[in-house]
Enzyme design. Structure first.
Site, PDB file in Angstrom:
ATOM      1  N   THR A 297      27.011  27.958  77.484  1.00  0.00           N
ATOM      2  CA  THR A 297      27.718  28.526  76.147  1.00  0.00           C
ATOM      3  C   THR A 297      27.016  27.908  75.148  1.00  0.00           C
ATOM      4  O   THR A 297      26.775  28.262  74.180  1.00  0.00           O
ATOM      5  CB  THR A 297      29.205  28.256  76.263  1.00  0.00           C
ATOM      6  OG1 THR A 297      29.804  28.713  77.191  1.00  0.00           O
ATOM      7  CG2 THR A 297      29.827  28.686  74.922  1.00  0.00           C
ATOM      8  N   GLN A 327      29.862  34.516  77.945  1.00  0.00           N
ATOM      9  CA  GLN A 327      29.616  33.604  76.799  1.00  0.00           C
ATOM     10  C   GLN A 327      28.326  33.881  76.067  1.00  0.00           C
ATOM     11  O   GLN A 327      27.195  33.843  76.781  1.00  0.00           O
ATOM     12  CB  GLN A 327      29.683  32.177  77.354  1.00  0.00           C
ATOM     13  CG  GLN A 327      31.237  31.657  77.730  1.00  0.00           C
ATOM     14  CD  GLN A 327      31.158  31.911  79.189  1.00  0.00           C
ATOM     15  OE1 GLN A 327      30.641  32.747  80.099  1.00  0.00           O
ATOM     16  NE2 GLN A 327      31.736  30.727  79.809  1.00  0.00           N
ATOM     17  N   GLN A 349      32.129  37.997  73.006  1.00  0.00           N
ATOM     18  CA  GLN A 349      32.892  36.471  73.499  1.00  0.00           C
ATOM     19  C   GLN A 349      32.046  35.411  73.092  1.00  0.00           C
ATOM     20  O   GLN A 349      31.037  35.392  73.143  1.00  0.00           O
ATOM     21  CB  GLN A 349      32.901  36.459  75.220  1.00  0.00           C
ATOM     22  CG  GLN A 349      33.533  35.282  75.799  1.00  0.00           C
ATOM     23  CD  GLN A 349      33.722  35.200  77.367  1.00  0.00           C
ATOM     24  OE1 GLN A 349      33.615  36.231  77.946  1.00  0.00           O
ATOM     25  NE2 GLN A 349      34.101  34.248  77.904  1.00  0.00           N
ATOM     26  N   ASP A 350      32.971  34.703  72.446  1.00  0.00           N
ATOM     27  CA  ASP A 350      32.482  33.328  71.869  1.00  0.00           C
ATOM     28  C   ASP A 350      31.339  33.330  70.664  1.00  0.00           C
ATOM     29  O   ASP A 350      30.421  33.056  70.781  1.00  0.00           O
ATOM     30  CB  ASP A 350      31.875  32.573  73.020  1.00  0.00           C
ATOM     31  CG  ASP A 350      32.809  32.062  74.147  1.00  0.00           C
ATOM     32  OD1 ASP A 350      33.889  32.252  73.955  1.00  0.00           O
ATOM     33  OD2 ASP A 350      32.203  31.364  75.178  1.00  0.00           O
ATOM     34  N   ASP A 371      37.948  34.789  72.633  1.00  0.00           N
ATOM     35  CA  ASP A 371      37.944  33.362  72.305  1.00  0.00           C
ATOM     36  C   ASP A 371      36.763  33.481  71.265  1.00  0.00           C
ATOM     37  O   ASP A 371      35.866  32.448  71.321  1.00  0.00           O
ATOM     38  CB  ASP A 371      37.447  32.691  73.572  1.00  0.00           C
ATOM     39  CG  ASP A 371      38.403  32.692  74.665  1.00  0.00           C
ATOM     40  OD1 ASP A 371      39.902  32.922  74.259  1.00  0.00           O
ATOM     41  OD2 ASP A 371      38.330  32.508  75.818  1.00  0.00           O
ATOM     42  N   ARG A 437      44.344  30.794  72.598  1.00  0.00           N
ATOM     43  CA  ARG A 437      44.991  30.277  73.789  1.00  0.00           C
ATOM     44  C   ARG A 437      44.471  28.982  73.960  1.00  0.00           C
ATOM     45  O   ARG A 437      43.265  28.559  73.462  1.00  0.00           O
ATOM     46  CB  ARG A 437      44.540  31.413  74.831  1.00  0.00           C
ATOM     47  CG  ARG A 437      43.125  31.446  75.266  1.00  0.00           C
ATOM     48  CD  ARG A 437      42.922  32.220  76.327  1.00  0.00           C
ATOM     49  NE  ARG A 437      41.424  32.493  76.562  1.00  0.00           N
ATOM     50  CZ  ARG A 437      41.002  32.826  77.981  1.00  0.00           C
ATOM     51  NH1 ARG A 437      41.694  32.816  78.962  1.00  0.00           N
ATOM     52  NH2 ARG A 437      39.561  33.162  77.754  1.00  0.00           N
ATOM     53  N   TRP A 439      42.292  26.356  75.401  1.00  0.00           N
ATOM     54  CA  TRP A 439      40.921  25.997  75.904  1.00  0.00           C
ATOM     55  C   TRP A 439      41.172  24.624  76.517  1.00  0.00           C
ATOM     56  O   TRP A 439      40.696  24.322  77.682  1.00  0.00           O
ATOM     57  CB  TRP A 439      39.793  26.033  75.079  1.00  0.00           C
ATOM     58  CG  TRP A 439      38.388  25.787  75.865  1.00  0.00           C
ATOM     59  CD1 TRP A 439      38.256  25.835  77.243  1.00  0.00           C
ATOM     60  CD2 TRP A 439      37.055  25.660  75.236  1.00  0.00           C
ATOM     61  NE1 TRP A 439      37.094  25.532  77.611  1.00  0.00           N
ATOM     62  CE2 TRP A 439      36.308  25.522  76.456  1.00  0.00           C
ATOM     63  CE3 TRP A 439      36.733  25.431  74.079  1.00  0.00           C
ATOM     64  CZ2 TRP A 439      35.075  25.470  76.122  1.00  0.00           C
ATOM     65  CZ3 TRP A 439      35.390  25.353  73.851  1.00  0.00           C
ATOM     66  CH2 TRP A 439      34.361  25.087  74.785  1.00  0.00           C
TER      67      TRP A 439
END
Length: 531
Positions: A297, A327, A349-350, A371, A437, A439
């Site tokens: 990531t 990611q 994502q990310d 996220d 949420r 992590w």
């Protein structure tokens, strides 16, 4: 009374409990250290026995000496970890493990730097920020192996660290504990000075002018794909900085309109760099590195910056890997005291990795699915637009990664809008969308005075896994509006809060949460230091 080292830790912990519960006048005399210091400082540490054992072996008389000794012990472990990774033959590992270890090498090097600068500072808030960054580095090294289901690699390595994470936690707790003890010392107070024009002191006067110049500032270096500049790629310009720059004063790189297909990595040593584009729709930096294809990531970022004092304006940072690649970071910042203005971040994502340090995002656009605003910086997104894209059966906007209750980090979204991107609106779908949420265990996220569209699920927030972190996180909402802002159906977690007090909400403003009064100066740009 003289006490053996083996029994001292237990005794001090027990006496601290007595002091807290019954009376401030219980005192024990311990050879080689001031007993009040022992009780008041070591008693705040999550691992007090480690603190008191260290004190028992040295002559420590003041709270500052306790902090220094703790930091020195932590630094020694960080240097040990860095040397261990340096000694590895990375070529002997399979590609994914090699990628994770390469991250660790960079991260432990930065950890040594962050602890060293903490030792050289007297400002408690600065030290807390830098120690939080060091703690983030430790967790990120570990997460790199988790990304590839290779956790056994780190688990084999961790015993050689000799309690490094515990020492980091103690350092954070002890430094924080000094704040009320040292409030009478002008040199040690956390700075909260506010400008009369409601803009906190962040940038120098010259930086203020750079940001406020409507037509764009004069550039020290020009990047242009058509050959009209000094370099055709951003990476070439960054690599050549040493040929064009002396010292660490502000250096401006103007990136002309174009689509720059490259991965840019600005190292920690490159400080006070500013990038200016021709507009978020015109100057675009894009790539597609992602987890599925072998990047961690951390390593997947299209544009990554570590050097402090970074500024970006009027650009787009994009990762086009798509939602199926998991990611895939568009922009990663570990730049302390950084400002990003008028930029767009596009991914799935990310997307936006607010990695570490104090960061302000103003008048920006962020697109993603899962996220997509995440990390462990002390980050404030102010007057931004957040767009949820099509591509995932369910969407989560934030995933904040605070691992220690004494880290001064969190994601604050202030005076911004949350809505569906055009592709999600046009799809006719109603993907479940959540505000965040957890992590990590002490995840902290606050939405203040935001407009929340109807796509936000009535529960507001969603778990990471079972009951993990639901009682230790801090999630807050304050004076939000719109059809998605109704809090009557929100989660009933112990860590969730509907904030009703303006004084409580003020804790999460730029002026307070980012200690902005000490590092963001007044500017002609529209800006809010408080609520």
């Amino acid at each position: 009374m003289f006490i053996s080292y083996h029994n001292m830790a237990k005794l001090i912990t027990f006496l601290h409990i007595l002091v807290t519960m019954f009376t401030p006048f219980v005192v024990v005399v311990v050879h080689g250290a001031n007993p009040t210091t022992m009780l008041s400082v070591c008693g705040h540490a999550p691992y007090p026995e480690m603190c008191t054992y260290m004190i028992g072996r040295t002559s420590i008389e003041t709270p500052l000496e306790v902090r220094k000794a703790t930091l020195m012990s932590t630094l020694a472990q960080a240097e040990h970890a860095h040397k261990l990774v340096m000694a590895m033959d990375l070529s002997s590992f399979e590609p994914r493990a090699k990628s994770a270890w390469a991250d660790c090498l960079e991260l432990y090097d930065d950890t040594v730097y962050q602890i060293n600068r903490s030792l050289g500072s007297t400002n408690i808030h600065d030290i807390q920020t830098w120690l939080s960054s060091a703690s983030t580095n430790y967790a990120t090294c570990q997460n790199g192996f988790h990304d590839f289901n290779l956790s056994s690699h780190f688990q084999t390595f961790e015993p050689s660290l000799s309690g490094f994470s515990k020492r980091l936690s103690n350092s954070l707790a002890i430094n924080k504990a000094l704040n009320p003890l040292l409030t009478n010392s002008k040199n040690l107070k956390g700075r909260r000075l506010m400008e009369t024009n409601n803009f906190p002191k962040w940038l120098s006067k010259s930086d203020r002018k750079l940001l406020a110049t409507a037509s764009g500032p004069s550039a020290d270096l020009v990047v242009a794909q058509d050959g009209s500049g000094s370099y055709k790629t951003i990476s070439e310009a960054v690599e050549a900085l040493s040929n064009h720059r002396k010292g660490t004063s502000r250096f401006v790189i103007y990136v002309k309109a174009g689509v720059y297909k490259e991965n840019v990595n600005i190292k920690r040593s490159v400080r006070n760099l500013m990038f200016v584009g021709d507009g978020a729709g015109a100057t675009i930096v894009t790539s597609n590195k992602n987890n599925d294809d072998g990047s961690t990531t951390y390593g997947s970022a299209t544009f990554g910056v570590s050097g402090s004092g970074f500024i970006a304006r009027d650009m787009t940072f994009e990762n086009t890997a798509g939602p199926g690649k998991h990611q895939a970071v568009a922009f990663r910042s570990g730049s302390d005291m950084s400002v990003v203005f008028g930029c767009t971040f596009k991914g799935y994502q990310d997307t936006l990795y607010v990695y570490s340090g104090r960061q302000l995002y103003r008048n920006c656009q962020v697109y993603g699915t899962l996220d997509f605003i995440f990390g462990n910086a002390a980050a404030v997104l102010q007057s931004c637009n957040i767009y949820v894209r099509k591509g995932s059966p369910w969407n989560v906007i934030t995933a904040q990664a605070r691992t220690d209750p004494n880290e001064n980090t969190g994601i604050i979204i202030h005076n911004s809008g949350v809505s569906a991107a055009s592709d999600l609106k046009g799809s006719g779908g109603s993907a479940k969308t959540y505000l965040g949420r957890p992590w990590q265990k002490y995840s902290r996220t606050v939405y203040m005075k935001c407009s929340l569209d109807s796509l936000i699920n009535s529960a507001g927030w969603t778990p990471w896994s079972g009951s993990f972190a639901l009682s230790t996180l801090y999630y807050g909402e304050y004076m939000n509006t719109g059809p998605g802002a109704d809090t009557s159906g929100r989660v009933k977690w112990p860590g969730y809060h509907v904030i009703t007090s303006a004084s409580d909400a003020m804790k999460f403003t730029v002026g307070d949460f980012l200690d902005g009064g000490s590092w963001i100066p007044g500017t002609g740009l529209p800006y809010t230091a408080g609520l």
